[in-house]
Enzyme design. Structure first.
Site, PDB file in Angstrom:
ATOM      1  N   ASP A   1       0.838  -1.195   0.000  1.00 30.51           N
ATOM      2  CA  ASP A   1       0.000   0.000   0.000  1.00 30.51           C
ATOM      3  C   ASP A   1       0.871   1.241   0.000  1.00 30.51           C
ATOM      4  OD1 ASP A   1       0.711  -0.862   2.699  1.00 30.51           O
ATOM      5  OD2 ASP A   1      -0.548   0.762   3.438  1.00 30.51           O
TER       6      ASP A   1
ATOM      7  N   GLU B   1       0.142  -1.090   5.921  1.00 33.67           N
ATOM      8  CA  GLU B   1       1.220  -0.550   6.758  1.00 33.67           C
ATOM      9  C   GLU B   1       1.130   0.952   6.933  1.00 33.67           C
ATOM     10  OE1 GLU B   1       5.189   1.136   7.767  1.00 33.67           O
ATOM     11  OE2 GLU B   1       3.957   1.464   5.969  1.00 33.67           O
TER      12      GLU B   1
END
Length: 376
Positions: free
Chosen positions: A85, A146
């Site tokens: 991400d 994350e």
């Protein structure tokens, strides 16, 4: 042939990395992150791994776990842990397109951390092509959340790391190219002010503005910052009509603490702010936290090996603790030997100037291959 002599090629790596960078994958767009995972899964499978897709939870995208064939598969080995991400919303490519010039390559997420993830995949690809076998089984775990503190996949990461000989985290290198051997704690807080609505023109004095109250609290919170524990408000949401006194305002705080004691004091200070003042209630809820990761002997042994390899490759690998959190916080705090920020060199992560030094692709691929073939 030594793993340090494998035929890594910058142009070939850029060509392979480009589709990853152009597959935009902001954390909150689960479908976009899952598309990125599908792309990485394809490349991992082509490199020889057996790939499992782990369904997303809590509204986030999927994760993938890839295991490379090995004679002692299932025994303790090496975990490569990375996230796919990014902080860049879909459409960022219009402002930050993938391009290469003057020894640099730009694109959303190329530094944090698709470049590092790709480097380690390329290392495994070249190891397999050469006929080499790593001393230990190697597993890759790519996760989707994350950038918002890993609220959905912390358990997945910890389960994958438990009992492993080493965890390698290809987050971007420190500004001087160094690795991370410990990280400070990171805590998040959700803030809410609840006031009283009124018409902003006709009955302003009857209202109690949640926005004004939050503004005062933000100044108070950020003034609590010290060298050992910082507070930063990064998100605010409030209001819908300019002619209405806002009855609710929400904000998010990020706090960094160097030690557990610093973190505990910071958490207590935030909670002490709760209460009602001037007719407005202030509510603090603690969000996700990354634990303090202190350097331990196993991590220092990994660093020694990495520094020896770096010297043979032709560069000095420094090391330090870092304030920014990563999923290495979790594995390092568990006591699993963890070496972090051994990904690509670059600048401008989380900005519209995010780029990598293209020469670091081969440099870090050689380091990755050396680690994967020497950790035993």
């Amino acid at each position: 042939m030594s793993a340090l002599d494998l035929p890594f090629d910058t142009d070939a790596m850029l060509a392979g990395l480009r589709p990853w960078v152009e597959c935009e994958s902001p954390t909150w767009d689960a479908a976009a992150v899952s598309r990125m995972m599908d792309l990485a899964a394809r490349d991992l499978a082509e490199a020889g791994a057996a790939v499992e897709t782990v369904p997303g939870t809590k509204g986030f995208g999927t994760s993938i776990r890839a295991t490379f064939p090995h004679p002692i598969q299932g025994q303790p080995g090496i975990l490569v842990s990375g996230h796919m991400d990014t902080v860049h919303p879909v459409g960022t490519l219009d402002k930050l397109p993938f391009r290469v010039a003057d020894g640099k390559a730009w694109g959303p997420g190329i530094m944090d951390m698709k470049g590092g993830n790709y480097v380690f995949l390329e290392a495994m690809r070249q190891i397999a092509r050469s006929g080499m076998t790593t001393p230990l089984p190697v597993t890759f775990l790519f996760t989707p959340d994350e950038e918002v503190g890993t609220p959905a996949t912390r358990g997945l990461i910890e389960d994958a790391a438990r009992g492993q000989r080493a965890v390698l985290v290809p987050e971007p290198a420190l500004p001087d190219g160094g690795a991370v051997i410990g990280r400070y704690a990171i805590a998040r807080f959700d803030l809410v002010t609840q006031g009283r609505p009124s018409h902003a023109g006709w009955a302003l004095k009857d209202g109690r503005s949640a926005i004004a109250a939050m503004a005062r609290r933000i100044l108070q919170i950020e003034a609590m910052t010290t060298e050992d524990c910082t507070f930063s408000v990064g998100v605010i949401h409030a209001g819908q009509w300019v002619n209405c006194v806002a009855s609710e305002c929400r904000a998010e705080v990020l706090s960094m603490a160097k030690t557990q004691e610093d973190l505990d004091r910071g958490v207590a200070a935030m909670r002490d702010l709760q209460g009602v003042e001037g007719g407005v209630e202030f509510i603090v809820t603690r969000g996700v936290t990354r634990p303090v990761w202190e350097p331990q002997p196993g991590t220092m042994a990994l660093l020694d090996l990495a520094q020896d390899l770096a010297g043979r490759i032709g560069f000095d690998l420094t090391s330090d603790r870092a304030g920014g959190g990563s999923d290495g916080n979790f594995t390092g705090a568990m006591g699993v030997p963890t070496l972090d920020s051994i990904g690509v060199r670059g600048r401008g992560l989380h900005t519209l100037d995010e780029h990598i030094d293209t020469a670091s692709l081969v440099e870090r691929a050689r380091l990755a291959a050396g680690l994967l073939t020497r950790i035993a």
